[in-house]
Write a protein that holds these residues in place. Structure first.
Motif, PDB file in Angstrom:
ATOM      1  N   TRP A   1       8.381  12.606 -10.890  1.00 49.12           N
ATOM      2  CA  TRP A   1       9.605  11.894 -10.482  1.00 49.12           C
ATOM      3  C   TRP A   1       9.329  10.578  -9.761  1.00 49.12           C
ATOM      4  O   TRP A   1       8.413  10.467  -8.961  1.00 49.12           O
ATOM      5  N   ASP A   2      10.178   9.591  -9.986  1.00 50.57           N
ATOM      6  CA  ASP A   2      10.216   8.346  -9.209  1.00 50.57           C
ATOM      7  C   ASP A   2       8.866   7.642  -9.114  1.00 50.57           C
ATOM      8  O   ASP A   2       8.442   7.234  -8.044  1.00 50.57           O
ATOM      9  N   GLY A   3       8.209   7.446 -10.241  1.00 49.21           N
ATOM     10  CA  GLY A   3       6.881   6.857 -10.245  1.00 49.21           C
ATOM     11  C   GLY A   3       6.835   5.344 -10.127  1.00 49.21           C
ATOM     12  O   GLY A   3       5.758   4.762 -10.087  1.00 49.21           O
ATOM     13  N   TYR A   4       7.972   4.687 -10.026  1.00 50.70           N
ATOM     14  CA  TYR A   4       7.993   3.232  -9.956  1.00 50.70           C
ATOM     15  C   TYR A   4       7.455   2.738  -8.605  1.00 50.70           C
ATOM     16  O   TYR A   4       7.501   3.460  -7.601  1.00 50.70           O
ATOM     17  N   PRO A   5       6.919   1.519  -8.561  1.00 50.10           N
ATOM     18  CA  PRO A   5       6.272   1.009  -7.337  1.00 50.10           C
ATOM     19  C   PRO A   5       7.181   0.956  -6.121  1.00 50.10           C
ATOM     20  O   PRO A   5       6.725   1.137  -4.994  1.00 50.10           O
ATOM     21  N   GLU A   6       8.470   0.721  -6.345  1.00 51.76           N
ATOM     22  CA  GLU A   6       9.399   0.613  -5.219  1.00 51.76           C
ATOM     23  C   GLU A   6       9.566   1.936  -4.478  1.00 51.76           C
ATOM     24  O   GLU A   6       9.993   1.941  -3.325  1.00 51.76           O
ATOM     25  N   TRP A   7       9.241   3.057  -5.112  1.00 52.96           N
ATOM     26  CA  TRP A   7       9.293   4.343  -4.415  1.00 52.96           C
ATOM     27  C   TRP A   7       7.888   4.937  -4.279  1.00 52.96           C
ATOM     28  O   TRP A   7       7.367   5.019  -3.178  1.00 52.96           O
ATOM     29  N   LEU A   8       7.269   5.360  -5.386  1.00 46.95           N
ATOM     30  CA  LEU A   8       5.973   6.022  -5.290  1.00 46.95           C
ATOM     31  C   LEU A   8       4.923   5.099  -4.678  1.00 46.95           C
ATOM     32  O   LEU A   8       4.141   5.518  -3.824  1.00 46.95           O
ATOM     33  N   GLY A   9       4.881   3.866  -5.098  1.00 50.68           N
ATOM     34  CA  GLY A   9       3.906   2.934  -4.533  1.00 50.68           C
ATOM     35  C   GLY A   9       4.040   2.811  -3.026  1.00 50.68           C
ATOM     36  O   GLY A   9       3.045   2.839  -2.292  1.00 50.68           O
ATOM     37  N   ARG A  10       5.263   2.697  -2.556  1.00 48.48           N
ATOM     38  CA  ARG A  10       5.501   2.595  -1.109  1.00 48.48           C
ATOM     39  C   ARG A  10       5.175   3.905  -0.400  1.00 48.48           C
ATOM     40  O   ARG A  10       4.648   3.888   0.712  1.00 48.48           O
ATOM     41  N   ILE A  11       5.464   5.053  -1.016  1.00 52.33           N
ATOM     42  CA  ILE A  11       5.105   6.344  -0.415  1.00 52.33           C
ATOM     43  C   ILE A  11       3.591   6.454  -0.298  1.00 52.33           C
ATOM     44  O   ILE A  11       3.059   6.877   0.738  1.00 52.33           O
ATOM     45  N   LEU A  12       2.876   6.104  -1.355  1.00 46.46           N
ATOM     46  CA  LEU A  12       1.411   6.168  -1.313  1.00 46.46           C
ATOM     47  C   LEU A  12       0.859   5.254  -0.218  1.00 46.46           C
ATOM     48  O   LEU A  12      -0.018   5.657   0.555  1.00 46.46           O
ATOM     49  N   ASN A  13       1.370   4.028  -0.132  1.00 46.20           N
ATOM     50  CA  ASN A  13       0.906   3.091   0.898  1.00 46.20           C
ATOM     51  C   ASN A  13       1.241   3.557   2.310  1.00 46.20           C
ATOM     52  O   ASN A  13       0.491   3.302   3.240  1.00 46.20           O
ATOM     53  N   THR A  14       2.367   4.231   2.462  1.00 38.51           N
ATOM     54  CA  THR A  14       2.823   4.649   3.788  1.00 38.51           C
ATOM     55  C   THR A  14       2.185   5.957   4.244  1.00 38.51           C
ATOM     56  O   THR A  14       1.770   6.084   5.395  1.00 38.51           O
ATOM     57  N   HIS A  15       2.101   6.939   3.354  1.00 39.40           N
ATOM     58  CA  HIS A  15       1.720   8.294   3.769  1.00 39.40           C
ATOM     59  C   HIS A  15       0.366   8.775   3.243  1.00 39.40           C
ATOM     60  O   HIS A  15      -0.154   9.785   3.737  1.00 39.40           O
ATOM     61  N   TYR A  16      -0.184   8.102   2.256  1.00 38.33           N
ATOM     62  CA  TYR A  16      -1.482   8.507   1.680  1.00 38.33           C
ATOM     63  C   TYR A  16      -2.401   7.288   1.647  1.00 38.33           C
ATOM     64  O   TYR A  16      -2.977   6.949   0.624  1.00 38.33           O
ATOM     65  N   ASN A  17      -2.534   6.643   2.790  1.00 34.86           N
ATOM     66  CA  ASN A  17      -3.167   5.328   2.866  1.00 34.86           C
ATOM     67  C   ASN A  17      -4.639   5.340   3.256  1.00 34.86           C
ATOM     68  O   ASN A  17      -5.186   4.305   3.622  1.00 34.86           O
ATOM     69  N   THR A  18      -5.282   6.503   3.190  1.00 35.82           N
ATOM     70  CA  THR A  18      -6.725   6.571   3.402  1.00 35.82           C
ATOM     71  C   THR A  18      -7.341   7.333   2.232  1.00 35.82           C
ATOM     72  O   THR A  18      -6.655   8.075   1.521  1.00 35.82           O
ATOM     73  N   ARG A  19      -8.632   7.170   2.068  1.00 30.66           N
ATOM     74  CA  ARG A  19      -9.324   7.884   0.990  1.00 30.66           C
ATOM     75  C   ARG A  19      -9.180   9.397   1.172  1.00 30.66           C
ATOM     76  O   ARG A  19      -8.958  10.125   0.210  1.00 30.66           O
ATOM     77  N   ALA A  20      -9.273   9.866   2.407  1.00 28.61           N
ATOM     78  CA  ALA A  20      -9.160  11.307   2.685  1.00 28.61           C
ATOM     79  C   ALA A  20      -7.768  11.831   2.331  1.00 28.61           C
ATOM     80  O   ALA A  20      -7.637  12.903   1.730  1.00 28.61           O
ATOM     81  N   LYS A  21      -6.732  11.082   2.678  1.00 27.64           N
ATOM     82  CA  LYS A  21      -5.362  11.516   2.354  1.00 27.64           C
ATOM     83  C   LYS A  21      -5.115  11.474   0.852  1.00 27.64           C
ATOM     84  O   LYS A  21      -4.455  12.352   0.306  1.00 27.64           O
ATOM     85  N   ALA A  22      -5.639  10.452   0.187  1.00 27.74           N
ATOM     86  CA  ALA A  22      -5.490  10.362  -1.275  1.00 27.74           C
ATOM     87  C   ALA A  22      -6.206  11.528  -1.947  1.00 27.74           C
ATOM     88  O   ALA A  22      -5.674  12.152  -2.867  1.00 27.74           O
TER      89      ALA A  22
END
Length: 138
Positions: free
Chosen positions: A23-44
């Motif tokens: 769901w919601d794979g576009y940069p305006e949602w998923l990209g921002r979620i990844l940058n905000t909440h999964y922003n380290t190698r360990a979290k990714a």
């Protein structure tokens, strides 16, 4: 309708470990979620270790609501499916357009990069697109 995507982590040898995101794979949602909440190698890496998912940021885990204010991934393995991460030899193989996903993300060199897979235009190759910089509060 879903905006299908793939979330990948580039490994030290240049290969990519990735999972499907429904769901919601576009940069305006998923990209921002990844940058905000999964922003380290360990979290990714932790996110990808869960396997394919419906969403990486949900307030429910299938039919169970999470406590108020808590969010997390909704992985298919949480409902008993076998959907482990996929391994590709390199970034080029990762970006092959055979999966019908609209966007592909890869965490490399300490940041998320988003590719528009141009899934609806066979004449175009995948191309890097900007992820909006504003964080999502949820």
């Amino acid at each position: 309708m879903a905006t299908r995507s793939r979330i990948g982590l580039e490994l030290k040898n240049g290969s990519v470990l990735s999972v499907y995101h429904h769901w919601d794979g576009y940069p305006e949602w998923l990209g921002r979620i990844l940058n905000t909440h999964y922003n380290t190698r360990a979290k990714a890496a932790e996110l990808i270790d869960g396997g394919d998912m419906s969403s990486c940021w949900s307030d429910a885990c299938w039919e169970t609501k999470l406590p108020v204010g808590e969010y997390g991934p909704e992985c298919y393995s949480q409902r008993g499916e076998d959907s482990p991460p996929r391994h590709n030899a390199d970034l080029c193989e990762y970006l092959l357009p055979e999966d019908s996903e609209e966007f592909a993300y890869v965490f490399r060199n300490g940041e998320w990069v988003c590719y528009n897979m141009n899934q609806f235009d066979d004449s175009k190759l995948p191309e890097i697109v900007e992820i909006p910089s504003a964080a999502l509060a949820c």
